[in-house]
Enzyme design. Structure first.
Site, PDB file in Angstrom:
ATOM      1  N   ALA A  32       0.866  -1.195   0.000  1.00  0.00           N
ATOM      2  CA  ALA A  32       0.000   0.000   0.000  1.00  0.00           C
ATOM      3  C   ALA A  32       0.898   1.240   0.000  1.00  0.00           C
ATOM      4  O   ALA A  32       0.753   2.152   0.820  1.00  0.00           O
ATOM      5  CB  ALA A  32      -0.945   0.004   1.195  1.00  0.00           C
ATOM      6  N   HIS A  37       6.987   5.825   1.581  1.00  0.00           N
ATOM      7  CA  HIS A  37       7.794   4.621   1.324  1.00  0.00           C
ATOM      8  C   HIS A  37       8.829   4.882   0.219  1.00  0.00           C
ATOM      9  O   HIS A  37       9.960   4.413   0.292  1.00  0.00           O
ATOM     10  CB  HIS A  37       6.901   3.472   0.845  1.00  0.00           C
ATOM     11  CG  HIS A  37       5.908   2.996   1.850  1.00  0.00           C
ATOM     12  ND1 HIS A  37       4.559   3.241   1.731  1.00  0.00           N
ATOM     13  CD2 HIS A  37       6.055   2.289   2.993  1.00  0.00           C
ATOM     14  CE1 HIS A  37       3.926   2.703   2.743  1.00  0.00           C
ATOM     15  NE2 HIS A  37       4.801   2.118   3.536  1.00  0.00           N
ATOM     16  N   GLY A 147      11.075   4.587   8.364  1.00  0.00           N
ATOM     17  CA  GLY A 147      10.516   5.927   8.463  1.00  0.00           C
ATOM     18  C   GLY A 147      10.418   6.394   9.916  1.00  0.00           C
ATOM     19  O   GLY A 147      10.056   5.620  10.803  1.00  0.00           O
ATOM     20  N   ASP A 150       6.980   6.053  12.132  1.00  0.00           N
ATOM     21  CA  ASP A 150       6.808   5.020  13.170  1.00  0.00           C
ATOM     22  C   ASP A 150       8.036   5.099  14.080  1.00  0.00           C
ATOM     23  O   ASP A 150       8.913   4.240  14.037  1.00  0.00           O
ATOM     24  CB  ASP A 150       6.687   3.641  12.526  1.00  0.00           C
ATOM     25  CG  ASP A 150       5.420   3.520  11.702  1.00  0.00           C
ATOM     26  OD1 ASP A 150       4.329   3.519  12.288  1.00  0.00           O
ATOM     27  OD2 ASP A 150       5.519   3.473  10.470  1.00  0.00           O
ATOM     28  N   ARG A 187      -2.848   3.975   6.126  1.00  0.00           N
ATOM     29  CA  ARG A 187      -4.176   3.980   6.768  1.00  0.00           C
ATOM     30  C   ARG A 187      -4.946   5.270   6.511  1.00  0.00           C
ATOM     31  O   ARG A 187      -6.154   5.329   6.785  1.00  0.00           O
ATOM     32  CB  ARG A 187      -4.033   3.717   8.273  1.00  0.00           C
ATOM     33  CG  ARG A 187      -3.642   2.267   8.564  1.00  0.00           C
ATOM     34  CD  ARG A 187      -3.670   1.917  10.045  1.00  0.00           C
ATOM     35  NE  ARG A 187      -3.522   0.491  10.279  1.00  0.00           N
ATOM     36  CZ  ARG A 187      -2.401  -0.111  10.703  1.00  0.00           C
ATOM     37  NH1 ARG A 187      -1.318   0.604  10.946  1.00  0.00           N
ATOM     38  NH2 ARG A 187      -2.356  -1.419  10.880  1.00  0.00           N
TER      39      ARG A 187
HETATM   40  O1  PAF Z   1       6.439  -0.186   9.188  1.00  0.00           O
HETATM   41  C1  PAF Z   1       5.960  -1.186   8.606  1.00  0.00           C
HETATM   42  O2  PAF Z   1       5.391  -1.087   7.519  1.00  0.00           O
HETATM   43  C2  PAF Z   1       6.066  -2.552   9.271  1.00  0.00           C
HETATM   44  O3  PAF Z   1       5.920  -2.467  10.650  1.00  0.00           O
HETATM   45  C3  PAF Z   1       7.353  -3.311   8.896  1.00  0.00           C
HETATM   46  C4  PAF Z   1       8.594  -2.591   9.374  1.00  0.00           C
HETATM   47  C5  PAF Z   1       7.408  -3.479   7.387  1.00  0.00           C
HETATM   48  C6  PAF Z   1       7.345  -4.700   9.532  1.00  0.00           C
HETATM   49  O4  PAF Z   1       6.244  -5.439   9.119  1.00  0.00           O
END
Ligand code: PAF
Length: 282
Positions: A32, A37, A147, A150, A187
């Site tokens: 997604a 990203h 990133g 998070d 999300r």
């Molecule tokens: O940040 C995310 O998208 C996920 O937590 C990760 C690091 C890909 C682990 O599933």
């Protein structure tokens, strides 16, 4: 850009690259994909010769009541975006490849995973640590980019990599925001137009509270006022607003900021839970 789905095929490509002297940069994702990203992929491409991105919606980090089933998935679009950003290999394993029958090992990172997200999503960081450890073992990258959106995940991964002697440099990459300052997130796709308007006020509330914290204000008062401000802005519920030490997310014992800090929050709009955070420089 090639796609592989199994560990042996992944290892074949990685070994060939390593034999040719190429360094590997890695970006783990759950698909997604959005510009946030792609910024991670571009950062990995600046730091390594070949970039691998994983696309794997990790069941181990979702609780039973969470959105594993409805998490947005569009692998063809993800592949196109990754290729455009300079990714050389997409690794998209099935759940059975990542967690074969009989797998029982777990990872508990301890303090950095407790509190904040860990208090509200107790299963999450065990699942993240497990899949990230496996992915780093599978891909064997010199550098992996996560990133700052998070932020607690970044701190948890850094600690795990240090504690387990995993030879990968972990790089944090700044949050990418829309024109209104809303942190990009997969999300956000769940939000209605009205909810989007409210969501865009989260970063402003955090920035304002961060300025007060940087000026030496009392943290419990600042956190409580920011919590109230989010409810007034239209958030249905606020899990937390907290100012913590940037390095390890520990609390400031004196109740005021006295070193590099981060303000972090999680708040709900209907059934959608948003998180955000930003740096505070005292
Ligand atoms: O940040 C995310 O998208 C996920 O937590 C990760 C690091 C890909 C682990 O599933």
């Amino acid at each position: 850009m090639a796609t592989v789905r199994a560990v042996p095929a992944l290892r074949t490509v990685i070994s060939a690259w390593k034999r040719q002297g190429f360094t590997i940069g890695f970006v783990p994702t759950m698909g997604a994909l959005h510009d946030g990203h792609l910024a991670l992929v571009r950062e990995a491409a600046r730091r390594a010769d070949r970039v691998v991105a994983s696309v794997f919606v990790n069941p181990a980090q979702f609780a039973a009541h969470e959105d594993l089933g409805s998490y947005p998935r569009n692998e063809a679009r993800d592949a196109e975006l990754l290729a455009g950003a300079g990714c050389a290999l997409m690794y998209a394993p099935a759940v059975e490849e990542m967690y074969p029958d009989g797998a029982t090992t777990t990872i508990s990172v301890g303090a950095p995973a407790e509190g904040l997200e860990g208090a509200f999503r107790p299963q999450m960081f065990g699942g993240v640590a497990l899949v990230v450890a496996k992915l780093l073992n599978q891909v064997q990258p010199e550098v992996a980019v996560f990133g700052e959106k998070d932020y607690q995940q970044l701190i948890v991964v850094r600690r795990m990599v240090r504690d387990l002697d995993i030879p990968t440099e972990i790089v944090g990459s700044p949050t990418i925001r829309d024109d209104h300052g809303l942190a990009l997130s997969s999300r956000n796709a769940y939000l209605s137009e009205d909810q989007l308007e409210v969501a865009r006020r989260l970063n402003g509330v955090l920035a304002g509270a961060g300025v007060e914290a940087a000026a030496g204000g009392s943290l419990p008062g600042i956190e409580a006022a920011a919590h109230e401000a989010l409810l007034r802005a239209g958030f249905s519920h606020v899990d937390y607003v907290a100012v913590r030490r940037a390095e390890d997310l520990g609390a400031f014992e004196a109740g005021a900021v006295d070193g590099p800090a981060r303000i972090l929050a999680a708040a709900w709009l209907g059934k959608t839970r948003l998180i955000d955070n930003m740096a505070i420089q005292p």
